[in-house]
Design a protein around this motif. Structure first.
Motif, PDB file in Angstrom:
ATOM      1  N   ALA A  62       0.845  -1.202   0.000  1.00 51.94           N
ATOM      2  CA  ALA A  62       0.000   0.000   0.000  1.00 51.94           C
ATOM      3  C   ALA A  62       0.874   1.244   0.000  1.00 51.94           C
ATOM      4  CB  ALA A  62      -0.925  -0.011   1.216  1.00 51.94           C
ATOM      5  N   SER A  63       1.865   1.254   0.897  1.00 54.47           N
ATOM      6  CA  SER A  63       2.741   2.413   1.029  1.00 54.47           C
ATOM      7  C   SER A  63       3.507   2.640  -0.283  1.00 54.47           C
ATOM      8  CB  SER A  63       3.687   2.147   2.207  1.00 54.47           C
ATOM      9  OG  SER A  63       4.605   3.179   2.368  1.00 54.47           O
ATOM     10  N   MET A  64       4.055   1.573  -0.829  1.00 53.23           N
ATOM     11  CA  MET A  64       4.893   1.678  -2.028  1.00 53.23           C
ATOM     12  C   MET A  64       4.060   2.054  -3.267  1.00 53.23           C
ATOM     13  SD  MET A  64       5.592  -0.850  -4.609  1.00 53.23           S
ATOM     14  CE  MET A  64       5.694  -2.475  -3.892  1.00 53.23           C
ATOM     15  N   LEU A  65       2.925   1.381  -3.476  1.00 59.30           N
ATOM     16  CA  LEU A  65       2.118   1.666  -4.670  1.00 59.30           C
ATOM     17  C   LEU A  65       1.504   3.062  -4.603  1.00 59.30           C
ATOM     18  CD1 LEU A  65       0.464  -1.849  -5.078  1.00 59.30           C
ATOM     19  CD2 LEU A  65       2.172  -0.821  -6.592  1.00 59.30           C
ATOM     20  N   ASN A  66       1.163   3.486  -3.389  1.00 59.71           N
ATOM     21  CA  ASN A  66       0.652   4.838  -3.204  1.00 59.71           C
ATOM     22  C   ASN A  66       1.728   5.869  -3.561  1.00 59.71           C
ATOM     23  OD1 ASN A  66      -1.224   6.872  -1.958  1.00 59.71           O
ATOM     24  ND2 ASN A  66       0.516   7.090  -0.573  1.00 59.71           N
ATOM     25  N   THR A  67       2.975   5.596  -3.159  1.00 58.96           N
ATOM     26  CA  THR A  67       4.065   6.520  -3.497  1.00 58.96           C
ATOM     27  C   THR A  67       4.273   6.572  -5.008  1.00 58.96           C
ATOM     28  OG1 THR A  67       5.101   5.973  -1.391  1.00 58.96           O
ATOM     29  CG2 THR A  67       6.479   7.121  -2.989  1.00 58.96           C
ATOM     30  N   PHE A  68       4.089   5.447  -5.692  1.00 54.42           N
ATOM     31  CA  PHE A  68       4.216   5.446  -7.154  1.00 54.42           C
ATOM     32  C   PHE A  68       3.064   6.212  -7.825  1.00 54.42           C
ATOM     33  CE2 PHE A  68       6.961   1.488  -6.898  1.00 54.42           C
ATOM     34  CZ  PHE A  68       8.089   2.088  -7.447  1.00 54.42           C
ATOM     35  N   GLY A  69       1.964   6.413  -7.089  1.00 54.83           N
ATOM     36  CA  GLY A  69       0.870   7.207  -7.660  1.00 54.83           C
ATOM     37  C   GLY A  69      -0.441   6.466  -7.843  1.00 54.83           C
ATOM     38  N   ALA A  70      -0.511   5.208  -7.388  1.00 58.14           N
ATOM     39  CA  ALA A  70      -1.787   4.480  -7.502  1.00 58.14           C
ATOM     40  C   ALA A  70      -2.741   4.943  -6.399  1.00 58.14           C
ATOM     41  CB  ALA A  70      -1.535   2.980  -7.372  1.00 58.14           C
ATOM     42  N   HIS A  71      -4.023   4.787  -6.638  1.00 52.53           N
ATOM     43  CA  HIS A  71      -4.977   5.006  -5.557  1.00 52.53           C
ATOM     44  C   HIS A  71      -5.196   3.675  -4.843  1.00 52.53           C
ATOM     45  CE1 HIS A  71      -8.748   5.384  -3.383  1.00 52.53           C
ATOM     46  NE2 HIS A  71      -8.275   6.599  -3.140  1.00 52.53           N
ATOM     47  N   VAL A  72      -4.843   3.627  -3.566  1.00 50.07           N
ATOM     48  CA  VAL A  72      -4.839   2.352  -2.840  1.00 50.07           C
ATOM     49  C   VAL A  72      -5.952   2.326  -1.794  1.00 50.07           C
ATOM     50  CG1 VAL A  72      -3.480   0.802  -1.397  1.00 50.07           C
ATOM     51  CG2 VAL A  72      -2.334   2.178  -3.143  1.00 50.07           C
ATOM     52  N   THR A  73      -6.712   1.244  -1.799  1.00 49.37           N
ATOM     53  CA  THR A  73      -7.759   1.038  -0.793  1.00 49.37           C
ATOM     54  C   THR A  73      -7.448  -0.266  -0.063  1.00 49.37           C
ATOM     55  OG1 THR A  73      -9.349   2.069  -2.272  1.00 49.37           O
ATOM     56  CG2 THR A  73     -10.258   0.802  -0.444  1.00 49.37           C
ATOM     57  N   VAL A  74      -7.346  -0.205   1.255  1.00 51.70           N
ATOM     58  CA  VAL A  74      -7.031  -1.398   2.054  1.00 51.70           C
ATOM     59  C   VAL A  74      -8.304  -1.858   2.764  1.00 51.70           C
ATOM     60  CG1 VAL A  74      -5.699  -2.284   4.019  1.00 51.70           C
ATOM     61  CG2 VAL A  74      -4.626  -0.701   2.396  1.00 51.70           C
ATOM     62  N   LEU A  75      -8.640  -3.141   2.577  1.00 56.50           N
ATOM     63  CA  LEU A  75      -9.819  -3.709   3.239  1.00 56.50           C
ATOM     64  C   LEU A  75      -9.349  -4.713   4.291  1.00 56.50           C
ATOM     65  CD1 LEU A  75     -11.861  -4.582  -0.013  1.00 56.50           C
ATOM     66  CD2 LEU A  75     -11.919  -2.437   1.297  1.00 56.50           C
ATOM     67  N   GLU A  76      -9.477  -4.356   5.547  1.00 60.28           N
ATOM     68  CA  GLU A  76      -9.009  -5.238   6.633  1.00 60.28           C
ATOM     69  C   GLU A  76     -10.222  -5.712   7.416  1.00 60.28           C
ATOM     70  OE1 GLU A  76      -6.140  -6.665   8.131  1.00 60.28           O
ATOM     71  OE2 GLU A  76      -7.605  -7.336   9.617  1.00 60.28           O
ATOM     72  N   LYS A  77     -10.280  -7.011   7.681  1.00 54.50           N
ATOM     73  CA  LYS A  77     -11.501  -7.529   8.330  1.00 54.50           C
ATOM     74  C   LYS A  77     -11.561  -7.222   9.823  1.00 54.50           C
ATOM     75  CE  LYS A  77     -10.288 -12.271   9.385  1.00 54.50           C
ATOM     76  NZ  LYS A  77     -10.453 -13.662   9.100  1.00 54.50           N
ATOM     77  N   SER A  78     -10.405  -7.069  10.478  1.00 52.96           N
ATOM     78  CA  SER A  78     -10.461  -6.762  11.913  1.00 52.96           C
ATOM     79  C   SER A  78     -10.589  -5.252  12.119  1.00 52.96           C
ATOM     80  CB  SER A  78      -9.224  -7.315  12.625  1.00 52.96           C
ATOM     81  OG  SER A  78      -8.096  -6.588  12.210  1.00 52.96           O
ATOM     82  N   ASP A  79     -10.670  -4.834  13.407  1.00 44.59           N
ATOM     83  CA  ASP A  79     -10.999  -3.426  13.642  1.00 44.59           C
ATOM     84  C   ASP A  79      -9.786  -2.500  13.693  1.00 44.59           C
ATOM     85  OD1 ASP A  79      -9.931  -4.332  15.913  1.00 44.59           O
ATOM     86  OD2 ASP A  79     -11.683  -4.009  17.197  1.00 44.59           O
ATOM     87  N   ALA A  80      -8.594  -3.022  13.384  1.00 48.72           N
ATOM     88  CA  ALA A  80      -7.412  -2.156  13.397  1.00 48.72           C
ATOM     89  C   ALA A  80      -6.310  -2.778  12.557  1.00 48.72           C
ATOM     90  CB  ALA A  80      -6.917  -1.976  14.831  1.00 48.72           C
ATOM     91  N   ILE A  81      -5.391  -1.943  12.098  1.00 48.69           N
ATOM     92  CA  ILE A  81      -4.167  -2.496  11.530  1.00 48.69           C
ATOM     93  C   ILE A  81      -3.104  -2.399  12.627  1.00 48.69           C
ATOM     94  CG2 ILE A  81      -4.640  -1.999   9.101  1.00 48.69           C
ATOM     95  CD1 ILE A  81      -2.689   0.450   9.491  1.00 48.69           C
ATOM     96  N   MET A  82      -2.135  -3.245  12.560  1.00 49.86           N
ATOM     97  CA  MET A  82      -1.010  -3.253  13.508  1.00 49.86           C
ATOM     98  C   MET A  82      -1.495  -3.326  14.965  1.00 49.86           C
ATOM     99  SD  MET A  82       1.593  -0.641  11.603  1.00 49.86           S
ATOM    100  CE  MET A  82       0.463   0.629  11.082  1.00 49.86           C
ATOM    101  N   ARG A  83      -2.442  -4.196  15.184  1.00 50.55           N
ATOM    102  CA  ARG A  83      -3.062  -4.318  16.501  1.00 50.55           C
ATOM    103  C   ARG A  83      -2.092  -4.712  17.609  1.00 50.55           C
ATOM    104  NH1 ARG A  83      -7.852  -8.211  16.136  1.00 50.55           N
ATOM    105  NH2 ARG A  83      -6.460  -8.793  14.455  1.00 50.55           N
TER     106      ARG A  83
END
Ligand SMILES: Cc1cc2nc3c(=O)[nH]c(=O)nc-3n(C[C@H](O)[C@H](O)[C@H](O)COP(=O)(O)OP(=O)(O)OC[C@H]3O[C@@H](n4cnc5c(N)ncnc54)[C@H](O)[C@@H]3O)c2cc1C
Ligand SMILES: NC(=O)c1ccc[n+]([C@@H]2O[C@H](COP(=O)([O-])OP(=O)(O)OC[C@H]3O[C@@H](n4cnc5c(N)ncnc54)[C@H](O)[C@@H]3O)[C@@H](O)[C@H]2O)c1
Length: 460
Positions: A195-216
Motif C-alpha cells: 500500500a505504502s509503495m504503490l501509493n508513493t508510485f501514484g496508484a490510488h490504494v484502498t485497504v480492506l481489513e476484516k479486523s478493527d485495526a491495523i497493527m493491533r
C-alpha cells in the motif's frame, strides 16, 4: 487470475516405472534460506548434498526472488522518485543477478547437486522428484531437511480466485504497469508495504481489513501515528470490512464488501501465508503435520521421524528470512556441533514493516510489560526532536522504549521512523546481552544520526 500453484511446477501422480535412485548424505527439499546455507556447510564437511527445487525462478528461495529483496527494492525506488517502470526494471536486474548468484553458489560446488523438480515423500526416508509429469529420480538420504517455505492463502471469496484482476504478492511484483486503482484485501505486513509503495508510485490504494485495526499488536500510540501518516499520504482504509465477492467487469473488477462496492484495476490478496506442505506427500510418512499444514518440529527442528528435520516458514513459526537463517544455525549445531543451539535460545526477535518511514519493534510494548507485572518505566521521543530529521526533511515518527526499573534492562522498543530497521538491531544486542539502558543513555553516538537519539530516548 491467481496462480497459486507455486510458479511453474506441476504436481502430478508418478507413472514412470523405474526412475534412477540417487543417494545423498543430506537431502534438502526447497532452495530456501536455511537449506541453501546448510548445503554449503555440509559440503564443506565433505558430505554429498542434493537440493531439490521445483522452479528455476526460485533458485535462492522466496526472499530474493518474490519477497524481501524485490519488494524492498521497489519501496526504495518509489522513495527515490523513480517511475514504476524504472523501478520494475531495477527490481528485475536485482532479482536476476541474485537468482544467478545463488544458483552458482550451489551448482558450482562439486559436493552439491541441484535437482530440478517437485519433491514428494514416498516413505519416511525416500523422496521422488517429479519434473514435467515424470518421476526423474528417487532419492534416499541419511538426513532430510524440509525447507519448502510458505504460500499465499486465498480466502474463499466468491469470484476472487478466478478474477482476471486478482494477484498474489508474487504476481503483483511482476505487474507490467501501475494499476490506477488497487484494492488490497488484508491489512498485515504485505498489505501495508505494498500500500505504502504503490501509493508513493501514484496508484490510488484502498485497504480492506476484516479486523478493527491495523497493527493491533503494536504500541497503540505508534500504530495510531503510522495509520494516520498512511492515511494522510492518501491511502484509503476500511477496517472491520468483509469482502463478500468479486465481479469482473470488462476492464476492471467490482469488489463487493460489507462497506459498499469498490472498483479496482487490480486486487492484491494479502491475508497471510501458510506452510507449503500440501504437495510433499507427508501422508506417506510418519512426519506429524499441524492444523495449519505446518511440519511439527521440536526446539532442535527434528520432526517426528528420526533424521528428518524442517526449517523456515514450513514449520509454522514466524515468517522471516532471518528466522530461517537462525534455523540453519540450529541445524548446524544439532548435526555438526554440540547440539546446544536450539530455537529456545535465539534471544529477542526484532522485526520491521517497510512502510515509509519504517516501523520496527522488539520485545514487549508498554501494555504487555505492565500486564506481565514488570515494574516499568517508559519514554517516547518524537522523531521531530532528533536533529537528523532536518537533514532527512522528514519529521514523521515516534520512538518508544520500555525498561524494567528493577533490573535496569530494556524490555522492548517500538521505533517508527527513518532507519528504524537498522536501529532496532542495536536494541536486540542490548537486550540479549543484558546491557542496562543507562549504558546506551550515556554512550557516544556519531552525529548527526538517528541512533544518537538513543541518548535522549533512554534518559528516563
Ligand atoms: C512479499 C513478501 C515480502 C517479505 N518481506 C520480508 C522481509 O522484508 N524480511 C523478512 O525477513 N522476511 C520477509 N518475508 C518473509 C520471507 O520471505 C520468508 O520468511 C522466507 O523467505 C522463508 O524462507 P524459507 O527458508 O522458509 O523458504 P523459502 O525461501 O520460501 O524457500 C522454499 C523453496 O522451496 C521450494 N519448494 C516448495 N515446495 C517444494 C517441493 N515440494 N519440491 C521442491 N521445491 C519446493 C520453493 O519453490 C522455494 O524456492 C516476505 C515475504 C513476502 C511474501
Ligand atoms: N517486512 C517483513 O519482514 C515482511 C514483509 C512481508 C511479509 N512478511 C511475512 O509474510 C507473512 C505474511 O504476510 P501477510 O501480510 O500476508 O500476512 P499477515 O498475517 O501479516 O496479515 C494478514 C492480515 O490479513 C487480515 N485478513 C485475514 N483474512 C482477511 C480477509 N478475508 N479480509 C480482510 N482481511 C483479512 C488479517 O486480519 C491480517 O491483518 C507475515 O506474517 C510476515 O511474517 C514479512
Amino acid at each position: 487470475m491467481i496462480n497459486n500453484s507455486a510458479d511453474t511446477a506441476q504436481y502430478v501422480d508418478s507413472k514412470t516405472p523405474t526412475p534412477p535412485v540417487k543417494n545423498y548424505d543430506i537431502l534438502i527439499i526447497g532452495f530456501g534460506k536455511a537449506g541453501k546455507t546448510f548445503a554449503k556447510t555440509a559440503s564443506a564437511q565433505g558430505l554429498k548434498v542434493g537440493v531439490v527445487e521445483m522452479s528455476p525462478a526460485m533458485y535462492g528461495g522466496t526472499c530474493i526472488n518474490i519477497a524481501c529483496i524485490p519488494s524492498k527494492t521497489l519501496v526504495k525506488a518509489s522513495n527515490e522518485g523513480l517511475s514504476f517502470d524504472e523501478a520494475m526494471n531495477r527490481k528485475h536486474n536485482v532479482v536476476s543477478a541474485l537468482n544467478n548468484k545463488n544458483y552458482h553458489m550451489l551448482a558450482d560446488d562439486d559436493n552439491i547437486d541441484i535437482i530440478d523438480g517437485v519433491a514428494r515423500f514416498i516413505s519416511d526416508k525416500s523422496v521422488e522428484v517429479l519434473h514435467d509429469d515424470q518421476v526423474i529420480a528417487t532419492i534416499i538420504a541419511d538426513r532430510i531437511i524440509i525447507n519448502t517455505g510458505a504460500e499465499p492463502i486465498i480466502p474463499d471469496i466468491p469470484g476472487l480466485a478466478s478474477s482476471r484482476f486478482a494477484y498474489t504478492s508474487t504476481e503483483a511484483l511482476d505487474l507490467d504497469h501501475l494499476p490506477e486503482r488497487i484494492v488490497i484485501i488484508g491489512g498485515g505486513y504485505i498489505a501495508l508495504e505494498f500500500a505504502s509503495m504503490l501509493n508513493t508510485f501514484g496508484a490510488h490504494v484502498t485497504v480492506l481489513e476484516k479486523s478493527d485495526a491495523i497493527m493491533r499488536r503494536e504500541d497503540e500510540d505508534i500504530a495510531h501515528l503510522a495509520y494516520e501518516d498512511l492515511k494522510n499520504a492518501g491511502i484509503e482504509f476500511h477496517l472491520h470490512t468483509n469482502t463478500l465477492g468479486v465481479e469482473d467487469l470488462d476492464s476492471s473488477a467490482l469488489v463487493h464488501t460489507s462497506e459498499g462496492d469498490f472498483e479496482a484495476d487490480a486486487i492484491l490478496v494479502a491475508v497471510g501465508r501458510r506452510p507449503r506442505t500440501q504437495y510433499l506427500g507427508l501422508e506417506n510418512t510418519h512426519i506429524s503435520v499441524g492444523s495449519r499444514g505446518e511440519v511439527i518440529v521440536n526446539e532442535r527442528l527434528e520432526t517426528s521421524v528420526p533424521d528428518v528435520y524442517a526449517a523456515g516458514d514450513v514449520t509454522g513459526g514466524m515468517q522471516f528470512t532471518y528466522i530461517s537463517l537462525d534455523d540453519f544455525r540450529v541445524l548446524r549445531s544439532q548435526i555438526f556441533g554440540d547440539g546446544s543451539r536450539t530455537t529456545l535460545n535465539r534471544g529477542a526477535i526484532p522485526y520491521s514493516v517497510f512502510i515509509t518511514p519504517t516501523l520496527s519493534r522488539i520485545g514487549l510494548t508498554r501494555k504487555e510489560a505492565q500486564s506481565r507485572g514488570f515494574n516499568i518505566a517508559s519514554k517516547s521521543l518524537p522523531v521531530s526532536s532528533i536533529p537528523r530529521h532536518k537533514i532527512n526533511n522528514d519529521p514523521r515518527g515516534l520512538f518508544t522504549v520500555v525498561i524494567d526499573r528493577d533490573s535496569q534492562e530494556i524490555l522492548g522498543a517500538s521505533l517508527y521512523g527513518d532507519k528504524s530497521e537498522e536501529l532496532i538491531n542495536y536494541i536486540k544486542m542490548a537486550m540479549d546481552n543484558h546491557i542496562p539502558y543507562t549504558y546506551i543513555r550515556d554512550a557516544i553516538f556519531t552525529h548527526p544520526t538517528m541512533s544518537e537519539s538513543f541518548n535522549d530516548l533512554m534518559n528516563i
